[in-house]
Design a protein around this motif. Structure first.
Motif, mmCIF file in Angstrom:
data_model
loop_
_atom_site.group_PDB
_atom_site.id
_atom_site.type_symbol
_atom_site.label_atom_id
_atom_site.label_comp_id
_atom_site.label_asym_id
_atom_site.label_seq_id
_atom_site.Cartn_x
_atom_site.Cartn_y
_atom_site.Cartn_z
ATOM 1 N N LYS A 140 -9.821 -22.498 -22.599
ATOM 2 C CA LYS A 140 -10.969 -23.364 -22.853
ATOM 3 C C LYS A 140 -10.527 -24.659 -23.525
ATOM 4 O O LYS A 140 -10.997 -25.756 -23.183
ATOM 5 C CB LYS A 140 -11.981 -22.624 -23.729
ATOM 6 C CG LYS A 140 -13.187 -23.454 -24.156
ATOM 7 C CD LYS A 140 -14.014 -23.894 -22.968
ATOM 8 C CE LYS A 140 -15.258 -24.661 -23.417
ATOM 9 N NZ LYS A 140 -16.012 -25.214 -22.265
ATOM 10 N N ASP A 141 -9.610 -24.553 -24.491
ATOM 11 C CA ASP A 141 -9.077 -25.719 -25.187
ATOM 12 C C ASP A 141 -8.346 -26.638 -24.212
ATOM 13 O O ASP A 141 -8.474 -27.863 -24.277
ATOM 14 C CB ASP A 141 -8.131 -25.265 -26.304
ATOM 15 C CG ASP A 141 -7.576 -26.429 -27.102
ATOM 16 O OD1 ASP A 141 -8.371 -27.245 -27.577
ATOM 17 O OD2 ASP A 141 -6.338 -26.529 -27.235
ATOM 18 N N LEU A 142 -7.603 -26.045 -23.285
ATOM 19 C CA LEU A 142 -6.876 -26.840 -22.292
ATOM 20 C C LEU A 142 -7.829 -27.552 -21.340
ATOM 21 O O LEU A 142 -7.590 -28.700 -20.944
ATOM 22 C CB LEU A 142 -5.918 -25.950 -21.500
ATOM 23 C CG LEU A 142 -4.659 -25.491 -22.231
ATOM 24 C CD1 LEU A 142 -3.878 -24.509 -21.373
ATOM 25 C CD2 LEU A 142 -3.780 -26.694 -22.580
ATOM 26 N N VAL A 143 -8.907 -26.887 -20.962
ATOM 27 C CA VAL A 143 -9.898 -27.511 -20.079
ATOM 28 C C VAL A 143 -10.539 -28.708 -20.770
ATOM 29 O O VAL A 143 -10.734 -29.772 -20.158
ATOM 30 C CB VAL A 143 -10.970 -26.486 -19.655
ATOM 31 C CG1 VAL A 143 -12.125 -27.172 -18.943
ATOM 32 C CG2 VAL A 143 -10.367 -25.430 -18.749
ATOM 33 N N THR A 144 -10.860 -28.554 -22.063
ATOM 34 C CA THR A 144 -11.426 -29.665 -22.836
ATOM 35 C C THR A 144 -10.459 -30.834 -22.870
ATOM 36 O O THR A 144 -10.843 -31.996 -22.669
ATOM 37 C CB THR A 144 -11.755 -29.208 -24.276
ATOM 38 O OG1 THR A 144 -12.661 -28.113 -24.227
ATOM 39 C CG2 THR A 144 -12.356 -30.343 -25.083
ATOM 40 N N SER A 145 -9.179 -30.530 -23.109
ATOM 41 C CA SER A 145 -8.146 -31.557 -23.135
ATOM 42 C C SER A 145 -8.000 -32.234 -21.769
ATOM 43 O O SER A 145 -7.828 -33.451 -21.673
ATOM 44 C CB SER A 145 -6.815 -30.933 -23.566
ATOM 45 O OG SER A 145 -5.797 -31.898 -23.647
ATOM 46 N N LEU A 146 -8.082 -31.444 -20.712
ATOM 47 C CA LEU A 146 -7.974 -31.980 -19.353
ATOM 48 C C LEU A 146 -9.146 -32.913 -19.045
ATOM 49 O O LEU A 146 -8.974 -33.969 -18.432
ATOM 50 C CB LEU A 146 -7.931 -30.834 -18.349
ATOM 51 C CG LEU A 146 -7.818 -31.203 -16.864
ATOM 52 C CD1 LEU A 146 -6.540 -31.976 -16.595
ATOM 53 C CD2 LEU A 146 -7.878 -29.949 -15.996
ATOM 54 N N LYS A 147 -10.349 -32.530 -19.475
ATOM 55 C CA LYS A 147 -11.528 -33.372 -19.243
ATOM 56 C C LYS A 147 -11.422 -34.694 -20.004
ATOM 57 O O LYS A 147 -11.842 -35.746 -19.506
ATOM 58 C CB LYS A 147 -12.790 -32.606 -19.657
ATOM 59 C CG LYS A 147 -13.140 -31.472 -18.701
ATOM 60 C CD LYS A 147 -14.204 -30.555 -19.256
ATOM 61 C CE LYS A 147 -15.577 -31.190 -19.209
ATOM 62 N NZ LYS A 147 -16.624 -30.216 -19.642
ATOM 63 N N ASP A 148 -10.841 -34.649 -21.214
ATOM 64 C CA ASP A 148 -10.610 -35.883 -21.982
ATOM 65 C C ASP A 148 -9.648 -36.795 -21.227
ATOM 66 O O ASP A 148 -9.840 -38.021 -21.189
ATOM 67 C CB ASP A 148 -10.045 -35.555 -23.367
ATOM 68 C CG ASP A 148 -11.068 -34.892 -24.273
ATOM 69 O OD1 ASP A 148 -12.271 -35.004 -23.974
ATOM 70 O OD2 ASP A 148 -10.653 -34.253 -25.260
ATOM 71 N N TYR A 149 -8.615 -36.177 -20.630
ATOM 72 C CA TYR A 149 -7.645 -36.957 -19.850
ATOM 73 C C TYR A 149 -8.320 -37.593 -18.629
ATOM 74 O O TYR A 149 -8.104 -38.774 -18.334
ATOM 75 C CB TYR A 149 -6.494 -36.051 -19.415
ATOM 76 C CG TYR A 149 -5.696 -36.589 -18.257
ATOM 77 C CD1 TYR A 149 -4.955 -37.767 -18.376
ATOM 78 C CD2 TYR A 149 -5.694 -35.932 -17.033
ATOM 79 C CE1 TYR A 149 -4.230 -38.272 -17.293
ATOM 80 C CE2 TYR A 149 -4.976 -36.417 -15.957
ATOM 81 C CZ TYR A 149 -4.246 -37.586 -16.086
ATOM 82 O OH TYR A 149 -3.535 -38.087 -15.025
ATOM 83 N N ILE A 150 -9.154 -36.825 -17.931
ATOM 84 C CA ILE A 150 -9.853 -37.341 -16.745
ATOM 85 C C ILE A 150 -10.757 -38.506 -17.145
ATOM 86 O O ILE A 150 -10.818 -39.535 -16.459
ATOM 87 C CB ILE A 150 -10.676 -36.222 -16.073
ATOM 88 C CG1 ILE A 150 -9.735 -35.175 -15.469
ATOM 89 C CG2 ILE A 150 -11.605 -36.780 -15.003
ATOM 90 C CD1 ILE A 150 -10.425 -33.909 -15.003
#
Length: 540
Positions: free
Chosen positions: A39-49
């Motif tokens: 979940k933390d990685l998905v949040t980080s990925l969305k910030d990158y996008i």
């Protein structure tokens, strides 16, 4: 130098933490941490996008502005540049602003995401975890007689969050079985992968790769004709496939050789009609059931049914612990689960609050459950025990102490010489295959280091409900005890004479769906001399 030392310490600390979190697949409790990590990685990925989108929007606005400007300028270049401001701005754009745009385009917005991913990767499962989870699926498939299509579509009993397998997932399961030389499951899962591809599933997986594994797995099981057909099917898709062409020639050669051998054998039999054929392996009678088969049948709820006459002797009752003051006004609820060996279930014997305390104490200490190696006498991990466990002492928390005393009050046995409370959480397909809790005569040193004698009795708390699977079964007698949160079961491992009761051989069935938490107390002989006196009969 201090800065470098800090980073060295940090990296070593992270590595140690990583090493402490291996064998994820053996505990659902520990696997829940991975859900939060992802979940933390998905949040980080969305910030990158989002950062990339902001950058792209800036570039897009720049392009739109310049598109309009250059369209006007190219219609009359001299007239456009005749205006001194336009001439200056052109110099400025080409000398400065295009360089700024270049820097913007080259700016790497992924630094934060990559940094987070690098840190989190240290806590990721490894190849052993992936293989362990795959083997668990295969184990569940066998134990509960599930076909590949049922598992692939996620049609399992009691599921809350249905999930299906892609053709690539099926292919990966087949490959893992292949690396373990498990050609039976390789065939099943390669066939399922091909079926899903032929049904039109969009996939990057190609049929040639599937047929390559499938044909060889079939050949390894001795089905030469089927292997030949699958190889021909592969070559229809890829006529230049080098290995398949080689296999085709080899299979045809072997088949021709076997055909000639069969002709020769037939002729010899005709020449010597009275000659006896080769002896066949003696087969067991239809009533014979191997322990493994009994175990799996019991796990599926297909065990032996107790006769009505025996069932009449099983009762439910209120138990006051032999007039124990704690249970006179609020006696415990007892239910007979089985007669021989006598297995008793205590209902509502541990509260939800107590369960949560025990779980919270155990979670940080959970490690791969071990077994006694009869050859070395040392503790070691084993494939037949897939779980993580932790040990809790009575002095650590009042709840643990209170639970220990409750066991003593209800059983009438002294728990001061018992082992610590063991808490176990089962992983994907978590199980503990048939075993004895007590030390047999061929294991004289099993509990020698404890100095408290053999394990006289077992008390087992069920600290969670299990959606499907996870029963405690006794293959010798055909008993199945199903998990029910807040209950506990109790049985004696030894007769009053001190001899082991071999009918108590039991197992924890694989968890098909759900999360199984249990805790158990192994009570030893020392201290029970007057609480459970010896009898003259060996088997009483």
């Amino acid at each position: 130098m201090p800065s470098r030392m800090f980073w060295c310490i940090l990296i070593v600390g992270l590595l140690r933490h990583s090493l402490a979190h291996t064998d994820f697949f053996t505990s659902i409790g520990h696997m829940t941490d991975l859900i939060h990590t992802e979940k933390d990685l998905v949040t980080s990925l969305k910030d990158y996008i989002k950062a990339e989108e902001v950058k792209l929007e800036q570039v897009k606005k720049w392009a739109e502005k310049l598109d309009q400007l250059t369209s006007t300028a190219t219609k009359d270049p001299e007239g456009f540049l005749g205006h001194p401001v336009n001439a200056f701005k052109l110099m400025k754009r080409l000398n400065t602003e295009w360089g700024e745009l270049e820097n913007l385009v080259l700016k790497d917005m992924s630094d934060g995401f990559i940094s987070n991913l690098t840190i989190q990767r240290q806590y990721f499962p490894n190849d052993e975890d992936q293989t362990g989870a795959a083997k668990a699926l295969l184990r569940l498939q066998d134990t509960y007689n599930l076909d590949t299509d049922t598992i692939s579509k996620g049609n399992l009993p009691g599921v809350k969050h249905k999930s299906s397998l892609t053709a690539e997932d099926c292919f990966e399961l087949g490959k893992i079985a292949y690396t373990e030389a498990d050609y039976y499951h390789t065939e099943l899962w390669m066939e399922q992968a091909l079926k899903q591809l032929e049904e039109g599933e969009v996939s990057t997986l190609d049929k040639v790769s599937v047929l390559d594994y499938w044909s060889y797995a079939v050949y390894q099981q001795g089905h030469l004709e089927k292997a030949l057909l699958l190889t021909k099917k592969l070559l229809e898709l890829d006529p230049e496939h080098q290995r398949a062409n080689g296999n085709l020639k080899y299979f045809e050669y072997i088949m021709a050789k076997e055909k000639d051998a069969n002709k020769s054998t037939s002729k010899t039999a005709d020449d010597h009609p009275d000659q006896e054929s080769a002896p066949k392996r003696k087969e067991h009678g239809k009533d014979y059931l191997s322990e493994r088969r009994k175990y799996e049948m019991l796990c599926r709820g297909e065990g032996l049914k107790m006769t009505p006459r025996r069932q009449k002797k099983l009762f439910c009752r209120y138990h006051d612990g032999n007039r124990n003051p704690k249970f006179i006004l609020a006696p415990a609820k007892q239910e007979d689960e089985w007669d021989k060996p006598r297995i008793i279930r205590f209902h509502e014997i541990i509260s939800d609050a107590e369960i949560e305390v025990v779980k919270d104490l155990a979670k940080p200490r959970l490690s791969r459950a071990t077994v006694h190696d009869p050859e070395t006498g040392k503790l070691t991990t084993a494939q037949y025990r897939v779980s993580k466990s932790a040990w809790l002492s009575g002095y650590e928390d009042p709840v643990v102490s209170r639970i220990n005393m409750r066991i003593q009050d209800l059983t009438g046995l002294d728990v001061s010489t018992a082992e610590e409370l063991q808490v176990a959480n089962y992983g994907v397909g978590g199980q503990y295959e048939p075993h004895f809790d007590f030390g047999r005569k061929d294991e004289p040193d099993a509990f020698k280091e404890l100095g408290t004698g053999n394990r006289i009795a077992t008390w087992l708390f069920y600290m969670s409900d299990v959606s499907a699977g996870g029963a405690t079964v006794f293959p010798e007698v055909g008993a199945s005890v199903w998990p029910k949160k807040g209950t506990a079961v109790f049985w004696y491992n030894l007769f009053a004479s001190g001899e082991g009761d071999y009918s108590t051989r039991h197992a924890a069935c694989p968890v098909l769906v759900g999360n199984k938490w249990v805790s158990n107390k192994w009570i030893h002989e020392r201290g029970q001399e007057f609480r459970r006196p010896c009898t003259l009969s060996e088997l009483e």
